[in-house]
Design a protein around this motif. Sequence first.
Motif, PDB file in Angstrom:
ATOM      1  N   THR A 155       0.829  -1.211   0.000  1.00 55.22           N
ATOM      2  CA  THR A 155       0.000   0.000   0.000  1.00 55.22           C
ATOM      3  C   THR A 155       0.863   1.259   0.000  1.00 55.22           C
ATOM      4  O   THR A 155       0.623   2.203  -0.766  1.00 55.22           O
ATOM      5  N   ALA A 156       1.885   1.278   0.852  1.00 58.85           N
ATOM      6  CA  ALA A 156       2.768   2.441   0.919  1.00 58.85           C
ATOM      7  C   ALA A 156       3.571   2.594  -0.367  1.00 58.85           C
ATOM      8  O   ALA A 156       3.818   3.720  -0.828  1.00 58.85           O
ATOM      9  N   THR A 157       3.980   1.473  -0.967  1.00 59.43           N
ATOM     10  CA  THR A 157       4.747   1.532  -2.212  1.00 59.43           C
ATOM     11  C   THR A 157       3.901   2.115  -3.340  1.00 59.43           C
ATOM     12  O   THR A 157       4.375   2.953  -4.121  1.00 59.43           O
ATOM     13  N   ILE A 158       2.651   1.688  -3.434  1.00 62.11           N
ATOM     14  CA  ILE A 158       1.761   2.229  -4.466  1.00 62.11           C
ATOM     15  C   ILE A 158       1.543   3.727  -4.256  1.00 62.11           C
ATOM     16  O   ILE A 158       1.513   4.512  -5.218  1.00 62.11           O
ATOM     17  N   LYS A 159       1.412   4.127  -3.010  1.00 57.00           N
ATOM     18  CA  LYS A 159       1.221   5.553  -2.717  1.00 57.00           C
ATOM     19  C   LYS A 159       2.431   6.362  -3.173  1.00 57.00           C
ATOM     20  O   LYS A 159       2.285   7.438  -3.776  1.00 57.00           O
ATOM     21  N   ARG A 160       3.638   5.858  -2.889  1.00 58.11           N
ATOM     22  CA  ARG A 160       4.849   6.568  -3.333  1.00 58.11           C
ATOM     23  C   ARG A 160       4.926   6.600  -4.853  1.00 58.11           C
ATOM     24  O   ARG A 160       5.318   7.615  -5.444  1.00 58.11           O
ATOM     25  N   PHE A 161       4.561   5.487  -5.490  1.00 56.66           N
ATOM     26  CA  PHE A 161       4.596   5.455  -6.952  1.00 56.66           C
ATOM     27  C   PHE A 161       3.658   6.510  -7.537  1.00 56.66           C
ATOM     28  O   PHE A 161       4.024   7.228  -8.482  1.00 56.66           O
ATOM     29  N   LYS A 162       2.457   6.606  -6.999  1.00 57.85           N
ATOM     30  CA  LYS A 162       1.499   7.591  -7.516  1.00 57.85           C
ATOM     31  C   LYS A 162       2.044   9.011  -7.376  1.00 57.85           C
ATOM     32  O   LYS A 162       1.947   9.822  -8.308  1.00 57.85           O
ATOM     33  N   THR A 163       2.627   9.299  -6.227  1.00 58.52           N
ATOM     34  CA  THR A 163       3.176  10.641  -6.000  1.00 58.52           C
ATOM     35  C   THR A 163       4.294  10.950  -6.989  1.00 58.52           C
ATOM     36  O   THR A 163       4.330  12.032  -7.596  1.00 58.52           O
ATOM     37  N   ASN A 164       5.212  10.010  -7.166  1.00 59.97           N
ATOM     38  CA  ASN A 164       6.342  10.233  -8.068  1.00 59.97           C
ATOM     39  C   ASN A 164       5.909  10.234  -9.531  1.00 59.97           C
ATOM     40  O   ASN A 164       6.493  10.954 -10.355  1.00 59.97           O
ATOM     41  N   TYR A 165       4.901   9.445  -9.856  1.00 61.04           N
ATOM     42  CA  TYR A 165       4.409   9.427 -11.239  1.00 61.04           C
ATOM     43  C   TYR A 165       3.813  10.783 -11.612  1.00 61.04           C
ATOM     44  O   TYR A 165       4.053  11.296 -12.713  1.00 61.04           O
ATOM     45  N   GLU A 166       3.053  11.363 -10.715  1.00 61.38           N
ATOM     46  CA  GLU A 166       2.423  12.654 -11.009  1.00 61.38           C
ATOM     47  C   GLU A 166       3.455  13.750 -11.233  1.00 61.38           C
ATOM     48  O   GLU A 166       3.192  14.732 -11.931  1.00 61.38           O
TER      49      GLU A 166
END
Length: 544
Positions: free
Chosen positions: A309-320
């Motif tokens: 869950t935390a990894t997906i959250k970081r990915f979303k932030t960095n992707y944006e």
Amino acid sequence: MSMRATRSSVRKRDVGGQAYEDTPSGLSEPTLEISRKTRRPAKRPRVDKEETDRIRAGNARQTPKTDAEITSKIEDQDGTEIDPESGADIDEDVAAVKRDAARPPPVNSEYLPLPWKGRLGYACINTYLRTSTPPVFSSRTCRIASILAHRHPLHNEMLPEHATHNRPNRAAPADVARGCRYVEGIGLANVRDVPRMLRWNDKYGIRFMRLSSDMFPFASHEVYGYKLAPFATRALAEVGGLAAKLGHRLTMHPGQYTQLGSPRQGVVENAVRDLEYHDEMLCLLKLPEQQDRDAVMVLHLGGTFGDKTATIKRFKTNYEALSASIKKRLVLENDDVSWSVHDLLPVCEELNIPLVLDFHHHNIIFDASQVREGTHDIVPLFPRIKATWDRKQIKQKMHYSEPRPEAVTARQRRRHNPRPSSLPPCPNDMDLMIEAKDKEQAVFGLMRTLKLPGWNSFADIIPYERTDDKRAVLKKVRGTETQAGRDINKVGDVSPKIRREVDEMAEDEIGMGGEDSRVYWPPGMEEWLRPKKRDVRKREGPPI
């Protein structure tokens, strides 16, 4: 006077972990030493294999591993040690083999996408061209030490560089620009070989290829990195122009260390630089609008770092935070370690990212609460997966490979079979990337097996002989020429007859298979691509 060795008793010695009997001998001392080395070891007592398995299984039961521990171990080994296209064996403990061998059998779809109307592709290296003379490939590289050394001028700048006779003079002042020109030259040499690969592919019905991420060495490095424009602008535009003319699709796949979900800021910064490098290369191809959209960058989400869950959250932030150009090209692929299709599909739908379905990975990592192993149960998700591509008007692509026949455990099954035997139940107009060690030969194998378009456009090679390079022409007409005359590097010294035949051989014909299109080598016979090694037998000397 020679001394005699005497032994009053039989002694046991251990050589290389094996016991042999040292018995009395009447040989002279020097001869005795030779005899000791060549004496046949005594047979070791046989060990009951079932007893060994029982002991190992007992040890495994005494120290059970949790799923998290197993996953962590696999991630570490996958990230640093396991090459999916390597032929090396993977050792597993007996308990793991028995556990995975007893898993429910896969349930596969009966559908075969025939008649085939899509494009089959391969990744980065053409095995036939790689072994031609001269070799054709796009992944030449160097070491950072070489870049630093080439900041210095050569000892004699009037002569070409030589590994021993004309090397960089480290005593002379260093120039950073000179070192940069050196590594840029390697990149340009790689780019200039891509058009020949495209023409070769087109001749044999392959119109889909993944470009090598190693084309420009260290281009995304934090210290020694560099931009591709303007020095590579023209060369890459020529590649793109040819791909556009032939209607070929070109894609890229950044490596396993490009992880936008990492908790380490340094790793994320490196990942962004790497994506910028790949994006710049694809942009400089100057492809037509649709082909440019189809030139995607395939990315794995990477590790889970103990918390999905935390990894997906970081990915979303960095992707944006990525540039619009990178986001236009970025697509996600399910992997064979951590992230299943069911993990990634909601993320792709939320962020408007196309999802690449890799069938091989799906058969290893899948949500067992929703699907069974195999290709049958994933088919109902096809419409949702396709929709992630249609929203961006990008032609969908999928990946396919098969595990090696002897593989049992998940780690073993991650190894790719050198040549898959069938096609997955994908639409028959799919762009399908075949990920296999034998590269273009794996595509040829599918063409022949399933009688796909182009299956009769190529023929088997002649073992250890090439008919489509200049060295072969020289060998054909060499007659009684001297060794120097037969050397392709000294073609100026040969007779007019040989020079005329070499000159008449068009540059575009080198490595293209010759008149009979002999470019196919049977499974396991890659050695046929190179001249047979001479069997030099040592002369037997007088007995000792």
